[in-house]
Motif scaffolding. Structure first.
Motif, PDB file in Angstrom:
ATOM      1  N   GLN A 252     -43.450  16.842  46.969  1.00  0.00           N
ATOM      2  CA  GLN A 252     -43.611  17.029  48.415  1.00  0.00           C
ATOM      3  C   GLN A 252     -43.018  18.364  48.869  1.00  0.00           C
ATOM      4  OE1 GLN A 252     -41.837  13.480  50.024  1.00  0.00           O
ATOM      5  NE2 GLN A 252     -43.426  12.165  49.153  1.00  0.00           N
ATOM      6  N   ARG A 253     -41.861  18.695  48.341  1.00  0.00           N
ATOM      7  CA  ARG A 253     -41.206  19.955  48.711  1.00  0.00           C
ATOM      8  C   ARG A 253     -42.068  21.159  48.308  1.00  0.00           C
ATOM      9  NH1 ARG A 253     -34.984  21.535  47.575  1.00  0.00           N
ATOM     10  NH2 ARG A 253     -35.154  23.737  48.032  1.00  0.00           N
ATOM     11  N   LEU A 254     -42.562  21.132  47.072  1.00  0.00           N
ATOM     12  CA  LEU A 254     -43.370  22.251  46.595  1.00  0.00           C
ATOM     13  C   LEU A 254     -44.706  22.338  47.333  1.00  0.00           C
ATOM     14  CD1 LEU A 254     -42.462  22.120  42.813  1.00  0.00           C
ATOM     15  CD2 LEU A 254     -41.898  23.952  44.438  1.00  0.00           C
ATOM     16  N   GLN A 255     -45.282  21.201  47.679  1.00  0.00           N
ATOM     17  CA  GLN A 255     -46.523  21.223  48.471  1.00  0.00           C
ATOM     18  C   GLN A 255     -46.272  21.870  49.832  1.00  0.00           C
ATOM     19  OE1 GLN A 255     -47.594  16.995  48.061  1.00  0.00           O
ATOM     20  NE2 GLN A 255     -49.607  17.684  47.364  1.00  0.00           N
ATOM     21  N   ARG A 256     -45.169  21.497  50.492  1.00  0.00           N
ATOM     22  CA  ARG A 256     -44.830  22.091  51.797  1.00  0.00           C
ATOM     23  C   ARG A 256     -44.670  23.603  51.689  1.00  0.00           C
ATOM     24  NH1 ARG A 256     -41.185  17.832  52.227  1.00  0.00           N
ATOM     25  NH2 ARG A 256     -39.462  19.220  51.748  1.00  0.00           N
ATOM     26  N   GLU A 257     -44.156  24.066  50.536  1.00  0.00           N
ATOM     27  CA  GLU A 257     -43.927  25.499  50.322  1.00  0.00           C
ATOM     28  C   GLU A 257     -45.192  26.239  49.873  1.00  0.00           C
ATOM     29  OE1 GLU A 257     -40.705  25.730  47.512  1.00  0.00           O
ATOM     30  OE2 GLU A 257     -39.262  24.900  48.927  1.00  0.00           O
ATOM     31  N   GLY A 258     -46.315  25.527  49.741  1.00  0.00           N
ATOM     32  CA  GLY A 258     -47.565  26.165  49.371  1.00  0.00           C
ATOM     33  C   GLY A 258     -47.784  26.335  47.878  1.00  0.00           C
ATOM     34  N   CYS A 259     -47.025  25.630  47.078  1.00  0.00           N
ATOM     35  CA  CYS A 259     -47.190  25.706  45.627  1.00  0.00           C
ATOM     36  C   CYS A 259     -48.523  25.054  45.236  1.00  0.00           C
ATOM     37  CB  CYS A 259     -46.028  24.994  44.946  1.00  0.00           C
ATOM     38  SG  CYS A 259     -45.928  25.259  43.178  1.00  0.00           S
ATOM     39  N   GLN A 260     -49.204  25.649  44.257  1.00  0.00           N
ATOM     40  CA  GLN A 260     -50.517  25.149  43.851  1.00  0.00           C
ATOM     41  C   GLN A 260     -50.452  24.174  42.682  1.00  0.00           C
ATOM     42  OE1 GLN A 260     -52.133  28.986  43.174  1.00  0.00           O
ATOM     43  NE2 GLN A 260     -52.558  29.354  45.322  1.00  0.00           N
TER      44      GLN A 260
ATOM     45  N   ALA B 156     -29.051  11.707  39.206  1.00  0.00           N
ATOM     46  CA  ALA B 156     -30.127  12.457  38.558  1.00  0.00           C
ATOM     47  C   ALA B 156     -30.079  13.907  39.008  1.00  0.00           C
ATOM     48  CB  ALA B 156     -31.484  11.846  38.908  1.00  0.00           C
ATOM     49  N   TYR B 157     -30.820  14.756  38.287  1.00  0.00           N
ATOM     50  CA  TYR B 157     -30.927  16.153  38.682  1.00  0.00           C
ATOM     51  C   TYR B 157     -32.208  16.752  38.114  1.00  0.00           C
ATOM     52  CZ  TYR B 157     -28.937  16.803  34.013  1.00  0.00           C
ATOM     53  OH  TYR B 157     -28.699  16.750  32.662  1.00  0.00           O
ATOM     54  N   ALA B 158     -32.596  17.874  38.687  1.00  0.00           N
ATOM     55  CA  ALA B 158     -33.791  18.594  38.224  1.00  0.00           C
ATOM     56  C   ALA B 158     -33.600  20.078  38.487  1.00  0.00           C
ATOM     57  CB  ALA B 158     -35.031  18.095  38.967  1.00  0.00           C
ATOM     58  N   VAL B 159     -34.219  20.896  37.639  1.00  0.00           N
ATOM     59  CA  VAL B 159     -34.200  22.348  37.798  1.00  0.00           C
ATOM     60  C   VAL B 159     -35.637  22.835  37.699  1.00  0.00           C
ATOM     61  CG1 VAL B 159     -33.385  24.555  36.865  1.00  0.00           C
ATOM     62  CG2 VAL B 159     -31.951  22.507  36.655  1.00  0.00           C
ATOM     63  N   TYR B 160     -36.043  23.657  38.662  1.00  0.00           N
ATOM     64  CA  TYR B 160     -37.355  24.274  38.549  1.00  0.00           C
ATOM     65  C   TYR B 160     -37.279  25.727  38.982  1.00  0.00           C
ATOM     66  CZ  TYR B 160     -38.114  23.463  43.610  1.00  0.00           C
ATOM     67  OH  TYR B 160     -38.024  23.454  44.981  1.00  0.00           O
ATOM     68  N   VAL B 161     -38.233  26.502  38.487  1.00  0.00           N
ATOM     69  CA  VAL B 161     -38.361  27.908  38.848  1.00  0.00           C
ATOM     70  C   VAL B 161     -39.721  28.079  39.503  1.00  0.00           C
ATOM     71  CG1 VAL B 161     -38.503  30.280  37.984  1.00  0.00           C
ATOM     72  CG2 VAL B 161     -36.892  28.672  36.950  1.00  0.00           C
ATOM     73  N   ARG B 162     -39.722  28.702  40.646  1.00  0.00           N
ATOM     74  CA  ARG B 162     -40.942  28.931  41.414  1.00  0.00           C
ATOM     75  C   ARG B 162     -41.416  30.350  41.182  1.00  0.00           C
ATOM     76  NH1 ARG B 162     -42.939  27.692  46.636  1.00  0.00           N
ATOM     77  NH2 ARG B 162     -45.059  28.458  46.477  1.00  0.00           N
ATOM     78  N   GLN B 163     -42.686  30.515  40.831  1.00  0.00           N
ATOM     79  CA  GLN B 163     -43.285  31.837  40.639  1.00  0.00           C
ATOM     80  C   GLN B 163     -44.607  31.853  41.383  1.00  0.00           C
ATOM     81  OE1 GLN B 163     -43.452  31.656  36.372  1.00  0.00           O
ATOM     82  NE2 GLN B 163     -41.439  32.570  36.136  1.00  0.00           N
ATOM     83  N   LYS B 164     -44.605  32.463  42.551  1.00  0.00           N
ATOM     84  CA  LYS B 164     -45.782  32.508  43.425  1.00  0.00           C
ATOM     85  C   LYS B 164     -46.318  31.092  43.646  1.00  0.00           C
ATOM     86  CE  LYS B 164     -46.826  37.281  42.491  1.00  0.00           C
ATOM     87  NZ  LYS B 164     -47.787  38.272  42.088  1.00  0.00           N
ATOM     88  N   GLY B 165     -47.560  30.809  43.253  1.00  0.00           N
ATOM     89  CA  GLY B 165     -48.148  29.500  43.513  1.00  0.00           C
ATOM     90  C   GLY B 165     -47.856  28.447  42.467  1.00  0.00           C
ATOM     91  N   ALA B 166     -46.994  28.779  41.496  1.00  0.00           N
ATOM     92  CA  ALA B 166     -46.701  27.845  40.407  1.00  0.00           C
ATOM     93  C   ALA B 166     -45.210  27.518  40.371  1.00  0.00           C
ATOM     94  CB  ALA B 166     -47.120  28.451  39.074  1.00  0.00           C
ATOM     95  N   ALA B 167     -44.913  26.346  39.853  1.00  0.00           N
ATOM     96  CA  ALA B 167     -43.519  25.963  39.608  1.00  0.00           C
ATOM     97  C   ALA B 167     -43.431  25.471  38.172  1.00  0.00           C
ATOM     98  CB  ALA B 167     -43.076  24.869  40.564  1.00  0.00           C
ATOM     99  N   LEU B 168     -42.391  25.917  37.468  1.00  0.00           N
ATOM    100  CA  LEU B 168     -42.115  25.442  36.119  1.00  0.00           C
ATOM    101  C   LEU B 168     -40.909  24.523  36.209  1.00  0.00           C
ATOM    102  CD1 LEU B 168     -42.560  25.392  33.069  1.00  0.00           C
ATOM    103  CD2 LEU B 168     -41.126  27.442  32.914  1.00  0.00           C
ATOM    104  N   LEU B 169     -41.140  23.252  35.933  1.00  0.00           N
ATOM    105  CA  LEU B 169     -40.075  22.258  35.971  1.00  0.00           C
ATOM    106  C   LEU B 169     -39.349  22.327  34.632  1.00  0.00           C
ATOM    107  CD1 LEU B 169     -38.841  20.054  37.723  1.00  0.00           C
ATOM    108  CD2 LEU B 169     -40.568  18.486  36.859  1.00  0.00           C
ATOM    109  N   HIS B 170     -38.130  22.869  34.647  1.00  0.00           N
ATOM    110  CA  HIS B 170     -37.373  23.081  33.415  1.00  0.00           C
ATOM    111  C   HIS B 170     -36.671  21.824  32.934  1.00  0.00           C
ATOM    112  CE1 HIS B 170     -37.484  27.324  32.421  1.00  0.00           C
ATOM    113  NE2 HIS B 170     -37.438  27.605  33.699  1.00  0.00           N
ATOM    114  N   LYS B 171     -36.164  21.045  33.867  1.00  0.00           N
ATOM    115  CA  LYS B 171     -35.313  19.933  33.462  1.00  0.00           C
ATOM    116  C   LYS B 171     -35.380  18.835  34.499  1.00  0.00           C
ATOM    117  CE  LYS B 171     -32.521  20.343  30.539  1.00  0.00           C
ATOM    118  NZ  LYS B 171     -32.364  19.987  29.132  1.00  0.00           N
ATOM    119  N   VAL B 172     -35.539  17.615  34.026  1.00  0.00           N
ATOM    120  CA  VAL B 172     -35.422  16.422  34.864  1.00  0.00           C
ATOM    121  C   VAL B 172     -34.585  15.442  34.060  1.00  0.00           C
ATOM    122  CG1 VAL B 172     -36.604  14.469  35.937  1.00  0.00           C
ATOM    123  CG2 VAL B 172     -37.678  16.724  35.949  1.00  0.00           C
TER     124      VAL B 172
END
Length: 168
Positions: free
Chosen positions: A114-122, A77-93
């Protein structure tokens, strides 16, 4: 607890933790799965540009245990996301066809959350084709809520649904 039939030795990694040769090999393997899975107008470009240090873009991939034949570990499997300040846009799963309905998507989504929560994503948001019921069901199980529908988002007659997962 892992789902029944979960590929043995499932491991989730980030291509940015690899050297260039290994990263390009993984990206080429991802590109092959991508072309088999999505229509050409929706296929993501998994070129070397994704490995180069794009600070906000992450490509995660999951592999199973190496077969005893010495062949490379299967790309699961794979996933792509872009992080922008407190948000993440999940492009592909994407879970490769032979590994679907085994809990791999859930495990990948849990890892991303879990990864995004650790990084402070909202929050995490994504768009999904209304007709892709298995994907929508996975996202709903992961806590995403449907927030908006846009007709013809993907193509004429194909509705897109924006889903959001609050992480706070």
């Amino acid at each position: 607890m892992e789902a029944k039939g979960m590929p043995e030795g499932l491991s989730i990694s980030d291509i940015h933790s690899l050297g260039q040769k290994e990263a390009l090999d993984i990206l080429a393997r991802i590109a092959r799965v991508e072309k088999k899975t999505f229509p050409s107008n929706e296929a993501f470009d998994f070129s070397a540009d994704l490995w180069r240090k794009k600070p906000n873009t992450r490509v995660l991939y999951a592999t199973g245990a190496s077969p005893s034949t010495g062949a490379p570990s299967p790309l699961v499997a794979y996933a792509v996301y872009v992080r922008q300040k407190g948000a993440a846009l999940l492009h592909k799963v994407c879970v490769a066809e032979p590994f679907r309905r085994r809990g791999v998507g859930q495990k990948l989504m849990d890892h991303i959350r879990q990864r995004l929560q650790r990084e402070g994503c909202q929050y995490i948001q994504l768009w999904v084709d209304k007709a892709r019921e298995p994907a929508r069901a996975l996202y709903a199980r992961c806590g995403f809520e449907e927030r908006e529908e846009i007709d013809n988002y993907y193509a004429p007659g194909r509705t897109g649904i924006r889903m959001v997962l609050n992480l706070e």
